[in-house]
Design a protein around this motif. Sequence first.
Motif, short mmCIF file in Angstrom:
data_model
loop_
_atom_site.label_atom_id
_atom_site.label_comp_id
_atom_site.label_asym_id
_atom_site.label_seq_id
_atom_site.Cartn_x
_atom_site.Cartn_y
_atom_site.Cartn_z
N THR A 5 83.55 72.88 -41.74
CA THR A 5 82.25 72.95 -42.56
C THR A 5 81.58 71.60 -42.84
N ARG A 6 82.29 70.63 -42.97
CA ARG A 6 81.77 69.19 -43.10
C ARG A 6 81.42 69.07 -41.70
N GLN A 7 81.89 69.24 -40.71
CA GLN A 7 81.53 68.83 -39.41
C GLN A 7 80.16 69.52 -39.07
N GLU A 8 80.25 70.80 -39.34
CA GLU A 8 79.11 71.79 -39.30
C GLU A 8 77.68 71.08 -40.01
N LEU A 10 77.16 67.96 -41.06
CA LEU A 10 76.77 66.89 -40.32
C LEU A 10 75.99 67.04 -39.31
N GLY A 11 76.53 67.90 -38.57
CA GLY A 11 75.80 68.42 -37.17
C GLY A 11 74.42 68.76 -37.26
N LEU A 12 74.29 69.46 -38.39
CA LEU A 12 72.91 70.06 -38.96
C LEU A 12 72.07 68.89 -39.21
N TYR A 13 72.63 68.10 -39.93
CA TYR A 13 71.94 66.79 -40.37
C TYR A 13 71.34 66.03 -39.39
N ARG A 14 72.62 65.70 -38.45
CA ARG A 14 71.99 65.00 -37.04
C ARG A 14 70.95 65.63 -36.48
N ARG A 15 71.15 67.11 -36.01
CA ARG A 15 70.04 67.79 -35.47
C ARG A 15 68.66 67.73 -35.87
N ARG A 18 67.17 64.26 -35.13
CA ARG A 18 66.84 64.14 -33.90
C ARG A 18 65.81 64.89 -33.63
N THR A 68 69.71 76.47 -40.79
CA THR A 68 69.57 76.84 -39.25
C THR A 68 68.37 78.09 -38.92
#
Length: 122
Positions: A5-8, A10-15, A18, A68
Motif C-alpha cells: 500500500t505504501r508503494q502504491e 508513493l507511486g501515485l504521489y510521483r505520478r 510527473r 486514481t
Amino acid sequence: MTMATRQEVLGLYRRIFRLAKKWQAASGQMEDTIKEKQYILNEARTLFQKNKNLTDTDLIKQCIDECTARIEIGLHYQIPYPRPIHLPPMGLTPLRGRGLRSQEKLRKFSKPIYLKSHDEVS
C-alpha cells in the motif's frame, strides 16, 4: 499501512508530480498552464499531508481510489479541477417525505468518489 500500500501511495504521489510537470492547459495560454500546474501540486500536497496518518486500510483504499479517479478524469477532460455534480434541490427526496435531514444524507451518499475530499479541503 502495508508495504504494498505504501508503494502504491508513493507511486501515485510521483505520478501526480510527473503529471503536473507535463501539464498543458486546454486554453493553451501559459498563465492558465502555470495556474493549473500550481493547483495540481498544491492539491496533491494538501491531501497527502492530510491523509498521511491514516491507518485504516479501507480509508486508505478509498483515498487511493479517489486519487486514481481524479487523475483519470483530469486527463480525460483536460481540467485539473474536480468536476462538480449538479443535483437539483430536493431532487433526491425519498417517497415518504421531503425532510431536509434526509435530503442532506442522500446528497452525502450520492457524492461521487472523486469529490469525497474536495469539500473538506476547499
